[in-house]
Design an enzyme around this catalytic site. Structure first.
Site, PDB file in Angstrom:
ATOM      1  N   SER A 142     -20.785  10.134  -7.884  1.00 20.46           N
ATOM      2  CA  SER A 142     -19.867   9.346  -7.046  1.00 20.46           C
ATOM      3  C   SER A 142     -20.092   9.718  -5.589  1.00 20.46           C
ATOM      4  O   SER A 142     -20.561  10.827  -5.285  1.00 20.46           O
ATOM      5  CB  SER A 142     -18.423   9.694  -7.433  1.00 20.46           C
ATOM      6  OG  SER A 142     -17.518   9.226  -6.458  1.00 20.46           O
ATOM      7  N   TYR A 155     -11.611  15.673  -9.402  1.00 19.53           N
ATOM      8  CA  TYR A 155     -12.592  14.591  -9.548  1.00 19.53           C
ATOM      9  C   TYR A 155     -13.750  14.848  -8.577  1.00 19.53           C
ATOM     10  O   TYR A 155     -14.922  14.779  -8.956  1.00 19.53           O
ATOM     11  CB  TYR A 155     -11.926  13.232  -9.283  1.00 19.53           C
ATOM     12  CG  TYR A 155     -12.896  12.078  -9.366  1.00 19.53           C
ATOM     13  CD1 TYR A 155     -13.270  11.561 -10.607  1.00 19.53           C
ATOM     14  CD2 TYR A 155     -13.455  11.520  -8.220  1.00 19.53           C
ATOM     15  CE1 TYR A 155     -14.179  10.519 -10.695  1.00 19.53           C
ATOM     16  CE2 TYR A 155     -14.356  10.470  -8.298  1.00 19.53           C
ATOM     17  CZ  TYR A 155     -14.721   9.964  -9.539  1.00 19.53           C
ATOM     18  OH  TYR A 155     -15.628   8.938  -9.625  1.00 19.53           O
TER      19      TYR A 155
HETATM   20  N1  LIG Z   1     -15.038   2.740 -10.479  1.00 19.99           N
HETATM   21  C1  LIG Z   1     -15.395   3.422  -9.421  1.00 19.99           C
HETATM   22  O1  LIG Z   1     -14.969   3.136  -8.286  1.00 19.99           O
HETATM   23  C2  LIG Z   1     -16.367   4.578  -9.558  1.00 19.99           C
HETATM   24  C3  LIG Z   1     -16.897   5.136  -8.398  1.00 19.99           C
HETATM   25  C4  LIG Z   1     -17.783   6.196  -8.508  1.00 19.99           C
HETATM   26  C5  LIG Z   1     -18.142   6.677  -9.743  1.00 19.99           C
HETATM   27  N2  LIG Z   1     -17.598   6.118 -10.858  1.00 19.99           N
HETATM   28  C6  LIG Z   1     -17.983   6.680 -12.164  1.00 19.99           C
HETATM   29  O2  LIG Z   1     -18.501   5.665 -12.978  1.00 19.99           O
HETATM   30  C7  LIG Z   1     -18.347   6.055 -14.345  1.00 19.99           C
HETATM   31  C8  LIG Z   1     -17.766   4.898 -15.133  1.00 19.99           C
HETATM   32  O3  LIG Z   1     -16.424   4.690 -14.733  1.00 19.99           O
HETATM   33  P1  LIG Z   1     -15.801   3.237 -14.539  1.00 19.99           P
HETATM   34  O4  LIG Z   1     -15.509   3.072 -13.122  1.00 19.99           O
HETATM   35  O5  LIG Z   1     -16.643   2.243 -15.224  1.00 19.99           O
HETATM   36  O6  LIG Z   1     -14.384   3.410 -15.254  1.00 19.99           O
HETATM   37  P2  LIG Z   1     -13.914   3.020 -16.719  1.00 19.99           P
HETATM   38  O7  LIG Z   1     -13.894   1.560 -16.904  1.00 19.99           O
HETATM   39  O8  LIG Z   1     -12.668   3.802 -16.928  1.00 19.99           O
HETATM   40  O9  LIG Z   1     -15.061   3.590 -17.642  1.00 19.99           O
HETATM   41  C9  LIG Z   1     -15.135   4.931 -18.047  1.00 19.99           C
HETATM   42  C10 LIG Z   1     -15.892   4.965 -19.365  1.00 19.99           C
HETATM   43  O10 LIG Z   1     -16.021   6.330 -19.756  1.00 19.99           O
HETATM   44  C11 LIG Z   1     -15.519   6.462 -21.089  1.00 19.99           C
HETATM   45  N3  LIG Z   1     -14.978   7.793 -21.285  1.00 19.99           N
HETATM   46  C12 LIG Z   1     -14.022   8.419 -20.570  1.00 19.99           C
HETATM   47  N4  LIG Z   1     -13.795   9.641 -21.063  1.00 19.99           N
HETATM   48  C13 LIG Z   1     -14.639   9.787 -22.120  1.00 19.99           C
HETATM   49  C14 LIG Z   1     -14.873  10.820 -23.043  1.00 19.99           C
HETATM   50  N5  LIG Z   1     -14.208  11.973 -22.986  1.00 19.99           N
HETATM   51  N6  LIG Z   1     -15.807  10.630 -24.003  1.00 19.99           N
HETATM   52  C15 LIG Z   1     -16.481   9.463 -24.090  1.00 19.99           C
HETATM   53  N7  LIG Z   1     -16.300   8.443 -23.237  1.00 19.99           N
HETATM   54  C16 LIG Z   1     -15.386   8.606 -22.268  1.00 19.99           C
HETATM   55  C17 LIG Z   1     -14.446   5.371 -21.201  1.00 19.99           C
HETATM   56  O11 LIG Z   1     -14.250   4.990 -22.544  1.00 19.99           O
HETATM   57  P3  LIG Z   1     -13.041   5.489 -23.463  1.00 19.99           P
HETATM   58  O12 LIG Z   1     -11.812   5.486 -22.611  1.00 19.99           O
HETATM   59  O13 LIG Z   1     -13.045   4.477 -24.552  1.00 19.99           O
HETATM   60  O14 LIG Z   1     -13.436   6.841 -23.925  1.00 19.99           O
HETATM   61  C18 LIG Z   1     -15.138   4.231 -20.453  1.00 19.99           C
HETATM   62  O15 LIG Z   1     -16.030   3.572 -21.300  1.00 19.99           O
HETATM   63  C19 LIG Z   1     -17.467   7.301 -14.340  1.00 19.99           C
HETATM   64  O16 LIG Z   1     -18.243   8.450 -14.461  1.00 19.99           O
HETATM   65  C20 LIG Z   1     -16.829   7.233 -12.969  1.00 19.99           C
HETATM   66  O17 LIG Z   1     -16.397   8.484 -12.497  1.00 19.99           O
HETATM   67  C21 LIG Z   1     -16.727   5.077 -10.804  1.00 19.99           C
END
Ligand SMILES: NC(=O)c1ccc[n+]([C@@H]2O[C@H](COP(=O)([O-])OP(=O)(O)OC[C@H]3O[C@@H](n4cnc5c(N)ncnc54)[C@H](OP(=O)(O)O)[C@@H]3O)[C@@H](O)[C@H]2O)c1
Length: 263
Positions: A142, A155
């Site tokens: 991130s 985070y």
């Molecule tokens: N959205 C943003 O602005 C942003 C910015 C920078 C980085 N990121 C990173 O991008 C990645 C994806 O996040 P997202 O934004 O797409 O949010 P999201 O829609 O909440 O997706 C997170 C994914 O991770 C899975 N997950 C969470 N905890 C888990 C665990 N313990 N074991 C297995 N799966 C798990 C969730 O599935 P389940 O809940 O079904 O387990 C979901 O599929 C993350 O690493 C996040 O930190 C996001």
């Protein structure tokens, strides 16, 4: 964009970026190995990807359970080598809307999921890819790795730790023909940003983010951060005296709406 990789593993594929990346990668001849904790949305995505002609093996798995995760990787590898692994699963957390800072319990959960939940499977995959002298590991970090967030300290630490881990692993794997790509996204419209109560400058859709990330993966970039202007601003901000950083960051302070992880 056509991936040459045939067996692709994606953690956290039940929603957001992981699901958007899996959708972009799904094609006949491609096998997608997916995991997440929530079965129902994961199975829905898997069915959608199968309809695009991909073979999909989806498993309900918590990446913070390192033995179960390592066993999953071994089982998947026994069925065929993995060409590309996207370590994407992650959770968000921080100051709650009532103004309370994160709890030690929340901090443990965030750091275990975001850092250990990517580092542990990456180490197992690196061992297997090293023997084969082929493969690519992708870490979804991130921009918070470069600009720590006062309202989300754990985070920020988890992502800074992940970037440091991935950079170290990348150097170690360099002579082994195993590529490492580290991605630093800014705000992406997903469940994560739905929890974020406050300004979300430069937010892009999950589909747009997946396109940008895939381009970086396919060209085997060692690191990729977006949006460019936010990345540059964060790098510049870090050079300023702490008081100035505090004043400038004030406009972007936020709270985090807690959610039930299985919702
Ligand atoms: N959205 C943003 O602005 C942003 C910015 C920078 C980085 N990121 C990173 O991008 C990645 C994806 O996040 P997202 O934004 O797409 O949010 P999201 O829609 O909440 O997706 C997170 C994914 O991770 C899975 N997950 C969470 N905890 C888990 C665990 N313990 N074991 C297995 N799966 C798990 C969730 O599935 P389940 O809940 O079904 O387990 C979901 O599929 C993350 O690493 C996040 O930190 C996001």
């Amino acid at each position: 964009m056509t991936p040459t990789a045939k067996r692709i593993l994606v953690t956290g594929a039940s929603s957001g970026l992981g699901a958007a990346l899996a959708r972009r990668l799904a094609a006949p001849g491609v096998t997608l190995l997916l995991c997440a904790r929530r079965c129902e949305p994961l199975e829905q995505i898997a069915a959608e990807l199968r309809a695009c002609g991909a073979e999909v093996i989806a498993e309900a798995l918590d990446v913070s359970e390192i033995t179960a995760c390592s066993d999953w990787i071994d089982r998947m590898w026994q069925q065929g080598a993995i060409d590309l692994a996207i370590l994407n699963a992650g959770i968000f957390g921080g100051r709650t809307p009532d103004g309370r800072a994160e709890t030690p319990q929340a901090a443990t959960e965030i750091i275990t999921t975001n850092l250990i939940g990517a580092a542990a499977p990456a180490l197992r995959l690196a061992e297997l890819m090293r023997q084969r002298k082929a493969g690519q590991l992708v870490f979804i970090s991130s921009l918070a790795a470069f600009g720590p967030l006062a309202d989300a300290p754990s985070y920020s630490a988890s992502k800074a730790g992940l970037t440091a881990f991935a950079r170290a692993l990348r150097e170690d794997l360099l002579p082994e023909k195993v590529k490492v790509t580290i991605v630093h996204p800014g705000h992406v419209e997903t469940r994560q940003t739905a929890q974020h109560v406050g300004p979300l400058p430069g937010m892009v859709s999950a589909e747009r983010a997946a396109d940008l990330i895939l381009r970086a993966i396919l060209s085997a970039r060692s690191e990729y951060a977006f949006p460019f202007h936010l990345h540059l601003s964060l790098r510049g901000l870090a050079l300023l005296p702490l008081r100035w950083q505090y004043r400038l960051n004030k406009a972007f302070r936020f709270t985090v709406r807690p959610t039930d992880p299985l919702d």
